[in-house]
Scaffold this active site. Structure first.
Site, PDB file in Angstrom:
ATOM      1  N   LYS B  80       0.890  -1.120  -0.058  1.00  0.00           N
ATOM      2  CA  LYS B  80      -0.106   0.002   0.056  1.00  0.00           C
ATOM      3  C   LYS B  80       0.755   1.115  -0.191  1.00  0.00           C
ATOM      4  O   LYS B  80       1.947   1.382   0.908  1.00  0.00           O
ATOM      5  CB  LYS B  80      -1.041   0.026   1.110  1.00  0.00           C
ATOM      6  CG  LYS B  80      -2.085   1.042   1.163  1.00  0.00           C
ATOM      7  CD  LYS B  80      -2.948   0.944   2.357  1.00  0.00           C
ATOM      8  CE  LYS B  80      -4.009   1.996   2.497  1.00  0.00           C
ATOM      9  NZ  LYS B  80      -4.956   1.820   3.837  1.00  0.00           N
ATOM     10  N   SER B 155      -9.750   1.934   2.965  1.00  0.00           N
ATOM     11  CA  SER B 155      -8.700   2.654   1.935  1.00  0.00           C
ATOM     12  C   SER B 155      -7.760   1.747   1.304  1.00  0.00           C
ATOM     13  O   SER B 155      -7.215   2.219   0.452  1.00  0.00           O
ATOM     14  CB  SER B 155      -7.985   3.587   2.840  1.00  0.00           C
ATOM     15  OG  SER B 155      -7.209   3.068   3.724  1.00  0.00           O
ATOM     16  N   SER B 179     -10.042  -0.333   7.445  1.00  0.00           N
ATOM     17  CA  SER B 179      -9.289  -0.193   5.737  1.00  0.00           C
ATOM     18  C   SER B 179      -8.572  -1.246   5.243  1.00  0.00           C
ATOM     19  O   SER B 179      -8.179  -1.394   4.034  1.00  0.00           O
ATOM     20  CB  SER B 179      -8.607   0.925   5.966  1.00  0.00           C
ATOM     21  OG  SER B 179      -9.191   2.041   5.805  1.00  0.00           O
TER      22      SER B 179
END
Lengths: 499, 510
Positions: B80, B155, B179
Site C-alpha cells: 500500500k 482505504s 481499511s
C-alpha cells in the site's frame, strides 16, 4: 512611557512603597544528553547545519518518536534538586502550531500531567534567604534554528528568505515554572543565577547563555503593597541575559504602576524589551494568542516512572551549591559572603577544598583562592583547575606565610613567580631570596641605618608622635625588599628609638 | 514450468513450487507482472508498478538461492502506498506527496524485504487512507475485479483489488477503521488487522496513530498467518509496539469444537443487506457444523463507536497531517508571497476534499472550549467500547459479524454523501477503538459480489482468530477467482501523468 509619567510615580530613589511587584519565571534548559529527545541524532552545538538529522527530527512521513531515557533521568535530577515530586506517571502532549522551525507542526511537550510538581528553591539576596515555590518541571523538545537572510531586522517579516538548521530540532528541553513568588527584579536575577548554578552542578547541562542553552520568560504584575491578590500580568519572553532581564523588569514595574495610578488597566500581553532604549513594547496581545489544541500524543505511551528509580537518583545526586555554602560556613568557619564565592561552582569549591586538604588554614586558603588565584585565572583567561598553580603549591605557599618563612607582602611576589616559573613556592623563595628576614643581627644593622638617616623623624617620635613608627617600618621594609619579619622590625625599632 | 492461475494461487502453494524447483522466482514474478499487464488498465490497483526492479530482484533471488532463502523469499507482494519505501516514490495517493522519495523504509516493509519478497509496486488508496472506497485517491479510481463498475472498498482498495485480480500474490495494507478488512470483504480476499501494537507503525504514514495497524491481504488464511509472522514484533522505533505473547502459528485447524462464538445483536442492526445477512447466517450454521457454538452477546455501546471514531481519528489526523506544510518535502504551491500564503495554498492545493474535511473536523474537536465536549467525550466512549468487549470476551472466545453491511457498491454512489460512506465501516471500527485483532474472510457471494465474515478476538489472540478463520475457510470453500464483469467507464479517472519509478541498484533491496 513619558518622563511626565515617570515622575508621577515612585520616589526619587526609584522605589514605589505603595506597590509591590509579583514576578514568576519560566526557565528553559537544553539538556546535554548525547542524543536528542525522541531520536538517535547527536545533540551538538556549532556544527555545520543539518548534519544531525533523521526522519524523526525532520518529521518525515511515518517517523515516530521514542523517549530518550537519559533525558528523563536528567529532568528528574533537576526536579529533585528543586524539591519537586517526580510523578509516577506523566504524559506527553502535542502542542499544535505552524512554524518553519517546528517540522511536525506540533511540539511534543507535557501539559496537564507533567514530570514533576510542587517543589521549592531557596536562594539568597543580600544575605537574606528567599524561598520560591516551583510549580512544575516538564520535558519537551526544542525547535530547529531559523536564520533569516536579507532584510534589516533579522526577523522573518521583511527577510528575503529564511533557512532552517534542524541540528537543534528535537534537542531535549526542560521547562521549570515557578509560582509568582519573586519580589523584585534583583531577586529575579539572583534566583535565575543561583538556579542556573544548581542545574550546572547537576551535570545535566552546561547552561551556556550565548548559545541560548538556557533562556527564560518572566511574567510580572504589581499589586498594592500588602495585598494578596494578583494583578494582570505581562510577559517577557525568551531572554538569555540576566542583566537585560533585570533591566526589563526594572522598566516594566514603573510602567504598570503608572498605568494603575492613572486609573488605567494593564493589558495582558507579551512584551519585547529593547536593551538600547530600555523600553518594553507589546509583541502580541492575548486576543491573538494561539489555541495550541493540546492533546495526548498517541505515538507515546504515558511515561511510567518507578519510585525506586527516583530514590536511586536521589541517593546519587551531587552536593548542590546551596548545601555546599552552608557546609563551607560550618566546616571551614567561613563567612556567608566568602562561602558564597567559593562554594557555588563545583570546580572552585573543589579547588578550595584541595588547598585546605593539603594543609593550608581554611581562612587563609579562602583569601588566597578568592584573591590571587581567581585574579590569576581572570588575567590568564583560564578555567578553575587549569591555572598555573596547583592546589598543593598554593597550600604550601599559604603554609610558608603561616610559619613565618615568607612575609605576606613577599608572598604575593612568590605567587607571581610561581606562575612565571611554574615552580614550587620553596624553590622560588630560595632562588630569589624572598624568605622573611628574622635574623635580629641583620635587621638591627638595617634599623640602625634607617634611624640614623632620619634625624627629624626620630625627633618627632621622641616628641611623642608614636605614629611615626610606621614611617620607620616602611623604610626597613623597603630596604629589605619586604622580607623583614614585621614583628621583629617593630620590636627592634622601639628598642632603638625608645632607648 | 507449470501453468499457474494467478487468481487462485496461494503463497503457500507458490512457496512449495519454488522449493520443489517447479518454478523459479523470476517465473513466478512474471506470472504476476503479466497479469498486471493484462488487467491493470481496467483495475487500476497500482499507483506505481516497479516491474523492472521486481524482475531484476527475482532473478537475483534465483541466482543467490543459498543466501536469499526463507519462507518469503521470491514471493511477489504489493505494498500500500502509505508505507514508506526508500528510493521508491510514496504518495499516499495525495497530490501533497506526488514527488516524495522516502529516505527510509517502513519497519514492516523492511521485515518482508529482509525475507526477500519481490515487491511488485505500490497500491492505490484513499488519500492518506481516509475513505472506504479508494475513490478519494488523487490519482485514479480502482475497480473491484468482481464487478468493474463497483468500488473495491477502502482505504486499502488497491491492495485488495490487486490480490483479487491476480496482480499480486498477496499485499500489505493498513487498517484504521476497517481499511484492510472492508476492502478484503468487498474484493473476496482475506484481510486482517492485528492487535494494536503487534506490528510496528514506523514508516506507516500516520492517519490516526492510536488506531492505525498494518495488516495482510491474502488469498488464504494460511497466507495471512505466514505474512503476519514476518511483520509482527516489538520495534524499538515504535513506542507503542509490543512483542506478541506467543508467536504467530501457521493455522491447520479444521474443526471448531468447543469454541464459543458471540454474535452481537447490535452488529445485525446496522441496515445489513439481505444477501449479506443470508451469507452471515449460513456461516454461523457452518460454525455449528464444525463443532462451535454461536451465542448472542451484547456490545451495548456499538452505536456510539462510529461517532467516537469520527472525532478521535480526525483529531489525531489534524495533527498528523500538519507536517505537510511545503517547507521540507512534497508539494509546494508556486510563488508564495509569505509564510502564511505558503501554508495556506500548499495545503489548499495539496490535499483533497475528504482529507480537508477530516482536518477541519479534527481541528474543531480539539479547539479550546470544545475539547471536553468532543475529544474528551469520544475517549470516554472508547473506554466504554473496550469494556463492552472485555465483558463479552468473559463469555465467548470470539465475536462474529459481517465485515461490511453491504457488498461492493457502485462507483460514485457515495462520494457525495460522506455519512453514507462512513457507515461502510460501522462493523469494523469498534475493533480499532478497542485495539483488537480481527479478520475478514470471504463467506460467499450476494448478487455475484463477495460477502465478508468478520471474526474479532481478545487482544493478542491472533492464533485463536487465525485458527478459527482457517477452519471456517475450509468449510466455506470460497473460489477467489473474480469474473471481471461489468464495463468500467473511465470518466472518474484522474490522470497522474507518467508514473515515476526511481530505479534502485539491484542489490540494495528488492
Amino acid at each position: 512611557m513619558s518622563d511626565d509619567r515617570r515622575r508621577l510615580v515612585g520616589h526619587e530613589d526609584g522605589t514605589h512603597p505603595d506597590w509591590e511587584p509579583v514576578i514568576g519565571l519560566e526557565m528553559h534548559v537544553e539538556l546535554d544528553t548525547q542524543t536528542k529527545m525522541f531520536c538517535g541524532c547527536a545533540v551538538t552545538r556549532g556544527d555545520d547545519p543539518n548534519l544531525h538529522t533523521c526522519p524523526v527530527c525532520l518529521a518525515h512521513p511515518g517517523a515516530l518518536p521514542v523517549v530518550n531515557r537519559r533525558a528523563v533521568e536528567y529532568a528528574a535530577r533537576i526536579a529533585l534538586a528543586l524539591n519537586c515530586t517526580v510523578r509516577p506517571r506523566s504524559v506527553f502532549h502535542r502542542k499544535n502550531y505552524f512554524y518553519p522551525d517546528l517540522p511536525k507542526a506540533y511540539q511534543i511537550s507535557q501539559y496537564d500531567e507533567p514530570l514533576a510538581t510542587a517543589g521549592w528553591f531557596d536562594y539568597w539576596v543580600d544575605g537574606e534567604r528567599l524561598r520560591c515555590r516551583i510549580n512544575r518541571v516538564h520535558m519537551e523538545e526544542d525547535a530547529a534554528k531559523l536564520i533569516h537572510a536579507g532584510g534589516e531586522t533579522g526577523r522573518i517579516a521583511g527577510s528575503d528568505y529564511s533557512m532552517v538548521d534542524f541540528n537543534r530540532s528535537g534537542t531535549p528541553l526542560i521547562e521549570i515554572v515557578t509560582e509568582p513568588d519573586i519580589p523584585s527584579p534583583e531577586a529575579a536575577r539572583e534566583f535565575l543565577q543561583q538556579l542556573r548554578a544548581t542545574v550546572m552542578e547537576l551535570g545535566v547541562s552546561e547552561c551556556t547563555m550565548e548559545e541560548g542553552q538556557v533562556r527564560w520568560d518572566a511574567n510580572m504584575s504589581v499589586r498594592p503593597a500588602g495585598s494578596d491578590a494578583l494583578g494582570t500580568r505581562t510577559e517577557l519572553k525568551n531572554m538569555n541575559s540576566f542583566r537585560y532581564l533585570q533591566q526589563a523588569l526594572d522598566a516594566e514595574i514603573p510602567r504598570q504602576i503608572a498605568l494603575l495610578e492613572a486609573g488605567e488597566t494593564i493589558e495582558q500581553e507579551t512584551l519585547h524589551f529593547d536593551p538600547d532604549t530600555g523600553i518594553t513594547t507589546p509583541l502580541r496581545s492575548k486576543e491573538e494568542a494561539h489555541d495550541y489544541r493540546y492533546f495526548p500524543d498517541p505515538d507515546l505511551v504515558p511515561l511510567e516512572i518507578d519510585p525506586a528509580w527516583v530514590e536511586e537518583l536521589r541517593a546519587t545526586q551531587p552536593e548542590l551549591p546551596a548545601a555546599r555554602v552552608e557546609r563551607f560556613m560550618r566546616q571551614y568557619g567561613l563567612s556567608r559572603a566568602d562561602a558564597s564565592v567559593l562554594a557555588p561552582t563545583g570546580a572552585l569549591a573543589g579547588f578550595y577544598e584541595e588547598v585546605v586538604a593539603a594543609g593550608a588554614a581554611a581562612k587563609a586558603a579562602a583569601n588566597w583562592t578568592m584573591g590571587e588565584y581567581l585574579a590569576h585565572l581572570n588575567a590568564a583567561g583560564l578555567e578553575v583547575g587549569h591555572g598555573h598553580v596547583t592546589a598543593e603549591r598554593l597550600a604550601r605557599l599559604v603554609m610558608l606565610v603561616e610559619d613565618g618563612t615568607v612575609s605576606t607582602s613577599a608572598a604575593k611576589e612568590v605567587f607571581a613567580r610561581m606562575i612565571e616559573e611554574r615552580a614550587e613556592p620553596g624553590e622560588v623563595v630560595e632562588r630569589h631570596g624572598l624568605g622573611q628576614i628574622s635574623d635580629s643581627a641583620e635587621l638591627e644593622a638595617i634599623v640602625a641605618e634607617v634611624v640614623a638617616a632620619s634625624p627629624s623623624q626620630v625627633e618627632q617620635y621622641r616628641g611623642g608622635k608614636q605614629q611615626v613608627l610606621g614611617f620607620f617600618v616602611g623604610r626597613v621594609m623597603k630596604a629589605t625588599g619586604g622580607r623583614a619579619n614585621p614583628q621583629l622590625v617593630n620590636e627592634l625599632l622601639r628598642r632603638t628609638l625608645d632607648a | 514450468m507449470t501453468t499457474l492461475d494467478p487468481l487462485r494461487l496461494t503463497a503457500r502453494d507458490a512457496k512449495r513450487l519454488l522449493v520443489d524447483g517447479e518454478i523459479s522466482a523470476a517465473e513466478l514474478t512474471k506470472v504476476f507482472l503479466d497479469q498486471i499487464a493484462a488487467v491493470e488498465d481496467k483495475v487500476k490497483a497500482f499507483i506505481l508498478v516497479t516491474a523492472d526492479n521486481a524482475a531484476k530482484y527475482s532473478t537475483k533471488v534465483d541466482r543467490e538461492m543459498q543466501a536469499m532463502r526463507g519462507p518469503l523469499a521470491g514471493l511477489p507482494i504489493a505494498v500500500k502506498d502509505n508505507l514508506v519505501t526508500e528510493g521508491v516514490t510514496t504518495t499516499c495517493a495525495s497530490r501533497m506527496l506526488h514527488n516524495y522519495q522516502p529516505v527510509y523504509t517502513a519497519t514492516a516493509v523492511r521485515q518482508v524485504w529482509d525475507g526477500h519478497v519481490v515487491m511488485l509496486g505500490k497500491t492505490n488508496l484513499d488519500e492518506f487512507a481516509m475513505g472506504s472506497s479508494t475513490e478519494y485517491s488523487a490519482y485514479q479510481v480502482t475497480a473491484n475485479p468482481w464487478d468493474l463498475d463497483t468500488v473495491p472498498g477502502g482505504s486499502s482498495g488497491g491492495s485488495a483489488a490487486a490480490v483479487a485480480a491476480g496482480e499480486a500474490l498477496w499485499a500489505l495494507g493498513s487498517d484504521t477503521g476497517g481499511s484492510v478488512r472492508q476492502p478484503a470483504s468487498l474484493c473476496g480476499v482475506v484481510g486482517m488487522k492485528p492487535t494494536y501494537g503487534a506490528v510496528s507503525r514506523y514508516g506507516l504514514v500516520a492517519f490516526a496513530s492510536s488506531l492505525d495497524q498494518i495488516g495482510p491481504l491474502t488469498r488464504s488464511v494460511y497466507d495471512c498467518a505466514l505474512l503476519l509472522q514476518h511483520i509482527t514484533g516489538r520495534d524499538p522505533r515504535d513506542a507503542t509496539s509490543v512483542e506478541l505473547p506467543e508467536p504467530v502459528v501457521l493455522p491447520s485447524a479444521e474443526r471448531l469444537d468447543g469454541l464459543r462464538i458471540g454474535v452481537p445483536s447490535e452488529y445485525l442492526d446496522v441496515g445489513l443487506e439481505d444477501g449479506v445477512r443470508a451469507r452471515f447466517d449460513e456461516t454461523l450454521a457452518r460454525i455449528e457444523e464444525l463443532g462451535g457454538r454461536c451465542v448472542e452477546v451484547s456490545l451495548p455501546h456499538t452505536e456510539y463507536a462510529l461517532p467516537a471514531f469520527y472525532v478521535i481519528a480526525p483529531a489525531e489526523a489534524s495533527a498528523n497531517l500538519a507536517r505537510f506544510d511545503g517547507v521540507r518535502y512534497g508539494y509546494r504551491c508556486s510563488d508564495p508571497v509569505d509564510l502564511t500564503d505558503l501554508y495556506e495554498r500548499t495545503r489548499s492545493e495539496g490535499f483533497g476534499p475528504e482529507v480537508k474535511r477530516r482536518i477541519m473536523i479534527g481541528t474543531y474537536a480539539l479547539s479550546a472550549g470544545y475539547y471536553d465536549a468532543y475529544y474528551g467525550r469520544a475517549q470516554r466512549v472508547r473506554s466504554l467500547v473496550c469494556r463492552d468487549f472485555d465483558h463479552a470476551f468473559s463469555q465467548v472466545d470470539l465475536i462474529a459479524s459481517p465485515t461490511s453491511p453491504t457488498v461492493a457498491f457502485t462507483a460514485g454512489s457515495r462520494t457525495s454523501d460522506p455519512l453514507a460512506m462512513y457507515m461502510s465501516d460501522v462493523c469494523t471500527i469498534p475493533a480499532n477503538l478497542a485495539g483488537l485483532p480481527a479478520i475478514s474472510i470471504p463467506c460467499g457471494l450476494s448478487g455475484g459480489l463477495p460477502v465478508g465474515f468478520q471474526l474479532i478476538g481478545p487482544a493478542f489472540s491472533e492464533n485463536r482468530v487465525l485458527a478459527a478463520a482457517h477452519a471456517l475457510e475450509g468449510a466455506i470453500g470460497f473460489d477467489t477467482a473474480p469474473p471481471f464483469r461489468g464495463s468500467r467507464s473511465s470518466s472518474g479517472e484522474r490522470d497522474r501523468g507518467s508514473a515515476d519509478t526511481t530505479p534502485r541498484p539491484e542489490d540494495t533491496h528488492p
